[in-house]
Design a protein around this motif. Sequence first.
Motif, PDB file in Angstrom:
ATOM      1  N   THR A  92       9.444  -5.789  20.864  1.00  0.00           N
ATOM      2  CA  THR A  92       9.378  -5.957  19.405  1.00  0.00           C
ATOM      3  C   THR A  92       8.020  -5.527  18.857  1.00  0.00           C
ATOM      4  N   LEU A  93       6.956  -5.764  19.622  1.00  0.00           N
ATOM      5  CA  LEU A  93       5.631  -5.311  19.193  1.00  0.00           C
ATOM      6  C   LEU A  93       5.553  -3.793  19.138  1.00  0.00           C
ATOM      7  N   ILE A  94       6.027  -3.148  20.187  1.00  0.00           N
ATOM      8  CA  ILE A  94       6.020  -1.685  20.226  1.00  0.00           C
ATOM      9  C   ILE A  94       6.893  -1.120  19.110  1.00  0.00           C
ATOM     10  N   MET A  95       8.097  -1.666  18.967  1.00  0.00           N
ATOM     11  CA  MET A  95       9.042  -1.180  17.963  1.00  0.00           C
ATOM     12  C   MET A  95       8.478  -1.295  16.554  1.00  0.00           C
ATOM     13  N   SER A  96       7.948  -2.467  16.209  1.00  0.00           N
ATOM     14  CA  SER A  96       7.430  -2.683  14.851  1.00  0.00           C
ATOM     15  C   SER A  96       6.215  -1.802  14.575  1.00  0.00           C
ATOM     16  N   THR A  97       5.389  -1.588  15.580  1.00  0.00           N
ATOM     17  CA  THR A  97       4.205  -0.736  15.401  1.00  0.00           C
ATOM     18  C   THR A  97       4.605   0.712  15.144  1.00  0.00           C
ATOM     19  N   VAL A  98       5.486   1.242  15.983  1.00  0.00           N
ATOM     20  CA  VAL A  98       5.915   2.636  15.836  1.00  0.00           C
ATOM     21  C   VAL A  98       6.577   2.860  14.483  1.00  0.00           C
ATOM     22  N   MET A 100       6.394   1.087  11.649  1.00  0.00           N
ATOM     23  CA  MET A 100       5.523   0.918  10.479  1.00  0.00           C
ATOM     24  C   MET A 100       4.478   2.025  10.378  1.00  0.00           C
ATOM     25  N   GLN A 101       4.003   2.527  11.510  1.00  0.00           N
ATOM     26  CA  GLN A 101       3.064   3.646  11.455  1.00  0.00           C
ATOM     27  C   GLN A 101       3.749   4.900  10.913  1.00  0.00           C
ATOM     28  N   MET A 102       5.005   5.101  11.269  1.00  0.00           N
ATOM     29  CA  MET A 102       5.761   6.228  10.726  1.00  0.00           C
ATOM     30  C   MET A 102       6.035   6.035   9.238  1.00  0.00           C
ATOM     31  N   ALA A 103       6.313   4.790   8.828  1.00  0.00           N
ATOM     32  CA  ALA A 103       6.588   4.504   7.415  1.00  0.00           C
ATOM     33  C   ALA A 103       5.373   4.791   6.548  1.00  0.00           C
ATOM     34  N   LEU A 104       4.174   4.563   7.062  1.00  0.00           N
ATOM     35  CA  LEU A 104       2.954   4.791   6.285  1.00  0.00           C
ATOM     36  C   LEU A 104       2.712   6.275   6.014  1.00  0.00           C
ATOM     37  N   ILE A 105       3.257   7.143   6.849  1.00  0.00           N
ATOM     38  CA  ILE A 105       3.014   8.578   6.709  1.00  0.00           C
ATOM     39  C   ILE A 105       3.789   9.184   5.534  1.00  0.00           C
ATOM     40  N   PHE A 106       4.909   8.565   5.160  1.00  0.00           N
ATOM     41  CA  PHE A 106       5.660   9.063   3.998  1.00  0.00           C
ATOM     42  C   PHE A 106       4.750   9.128   2.769  1.00  0.00           C
ATOM     43  N   GLN A 107       4.864  10.197   1.987  1.00  0.00           N
ATOM     44  CA  GLN A 107       4.081  10.321   0.762  1.00  0.00           C
ATOM     45  C   GLN A 107       4.694   9.434  -0.316  1.00  0.00           C
ATOM     46  N   PRO A 108       3.922   8.488  -0.846  1.00  0.00           N
ATOM     47  CA  PRO A 108       4.471   7.564  -1.854  1.00  0.00           C
ATOM     48  C   PRO A 108       4.706   8.251  -3.194  1.00  0.00           C
ATOM     49  N   GLN A 109       5.651   7.748  -3.930  1.00  0.00           N
ATOM     50  CA  GLN A 109       5.915   8.214  -5.295  1.00  0.00           C
ATOM     51  C   GLN A 109       4.755   7.823  -6.195  1.00  0.00           C
ATOM     52  N   ALA A 110       4.561   8.539  -7.284  1.00  0.00           N
ATOM     53  CA  ALA A 110       3.369   8.373  -8.128  1.00  0.00           C
ATOM     54  C   ALA A 110       3.172   6.942  -8.601  1.00  0.00           C
ATOM     55  N   GLU A 111       4.249   6.232  -8.892  1.00  0.00           N
ATOM     56  CA  GLU A 111       4.132   4.866  -9.414  1.00  0.00           C
ATOM     57  C   GLU A 111       4.339   3.809  -8.340  1.00  0.00           C
ATOM     58  N   ASP A 112       4.320   4.226  -7.093  1.00  0.00           N
ATOM     59  CA  ASP A 112       4.486   3.280  -5.976  1.00  0.00           C
ATOM     60  C   ASP A 112       3.355   2.257  -5.966  1.00  0.00           C
ATOM     61  N   ILE A 113       3.693   1.010  -5.696  1.00  0.00           N
ATOM     62  CA  ILE A 113       2.680  -0.058  -5.671  1.00  0.00           C
ATOM     63  C   ILE A 113       2.493  -0.639  -4.264  1.00  0.00           C
ATOM     64  N   ALA A 114       3.253  -0.162  -3.294  1.00  0.00           N
ATOM     65  CA  ALA A 114       3.240  -0.804  -1.975  1.00  0.00           C
ATOM     66  C   ALA A 114       2.330  -0.124  -0.957  1.00  0.00           C
ATOM     67  N   GLN A 115       2.166   1.209  -1.052  1.00  0.00           N
ATOM     68  CA  GLN A 115       1.488   1.960   0.001  1.00  0.00           C
ATOM     69  C   GLN A 115       0.103   1.420   0.325  1.00  0.00           C
ATOM     70  N   ILE A 120      -3.367  -1.535   4.190  1.00  0.00           N
ATOM     71  CA  ILE A 120      -4.356  -2.574   4.506  1.00  0.00           C
ATOM     72  C   ILE A 120      -3.849  -3.459   5.642  1.00  0.00           C
ATOM     73  N   ILE A 121      -2.567  -3.827   5.560  1.00  0.00           N
ATOM     74  CA  ILE A 121      -2.012  -4.741   6.567  1.00  0.00           C
ATOM     75  C   ILE A 121      -1.690  -4.016   7.865  1.00  0.00           C
ATOM     76  N   PHE A 122      -0.901  -2.941   7.751  1.00  0.00           N
ATOM     77  CA  PHE A 122      -0.405  -2.286   8.961  1.00  0.00           C
ATOM     78  C   PHE A 122      -1.324  -1.178   9.454  1.00  0.00           C
ATOM     79  N   GLY A 123      -2.293  -0.782   8.641  1.00  0.00           N
ATOM     80  CA  GLY A 123      -3.270   0.192   9.105  1.00  0.00           C
ATOM     81  C   GLY A 123      -4.141  -0.367  10.208  1.00  0.00           C
ATOM     82  N   LEU A 124      -4.319  -1.684  10.215  1.00  0.00           N
ATOM     83  CA  LEU A 124      -5.092  -2.348  11.267  1.00  0.00           C
ATOM     84  C   LEU A 124      -4.266  -2.587  12.523  1.00  0.00           C
TER      85      LEU A 124
END
Length: 234
Positions: A92-98, A100-115, A120-124
Amino acid sequence: MFNFGWGILFVLVHFMLFLLCYRKFGKHGLYAWIGIATVLANIQVTKTIEMFGFVMTLGNTMYGTIYLTTDLLNEKYGEKEARKAVWFGFFTLIMSTVIMQMALIFQPQAEDIAQEHLEIIFGLMPRLVAASLLAYFTSQFLDVRLFALLRKWFPKPNQLWIRNNGSTCVSQLIDTLVFCTVAFAGVYSFDVWWQILLTTYLIKFVISVASTPVIYIARRFQFPEDDRRANEAG
């Protein structure tokens, strides 16, 4: 004092939800708890709080319940099942890390508030997960083995507290040393790092002792699979 009072409630909620999870879902609930706890503990550890003048991280309570879970599996279902749960937590640790790291690479939409907040949380997470995996492997398998050994030396049902606390207190010391060194050395000053190391182990020790009544209560829960296992053993 607010953090202390809220912390007591925080611990009690963990224990109540743990018992509810096991009562409702049996052995499968314990595996589910392992999976959730490994992820949440690594998210919570990014937050530092102050209590009694010491700096400490969150996540220790949730992480402490992993030892409670593997000890309960070891007690009721054997060392093999406890080891399987440790491997499940690793996955579960490996799965969640892989993911979420892939999810961060997506380019956010201009009005996105989550990226920004996710970064901050998953970058660490990569460093924390590396630290957690190393600590998890050394300490969890040590805990499973120590519990099995202590069960040979202290086999009586009323000696469960020795098996539980004895194995957990030793393995959590190793876990704390490994995790804090890999995760926080160089990130915080030595003063803060030492406080985190000390308070992390003390909190884990307290959680381990406090969980003793919980594992006694959980051991009394009976499920059809327990009866089948007893018949097969007989």
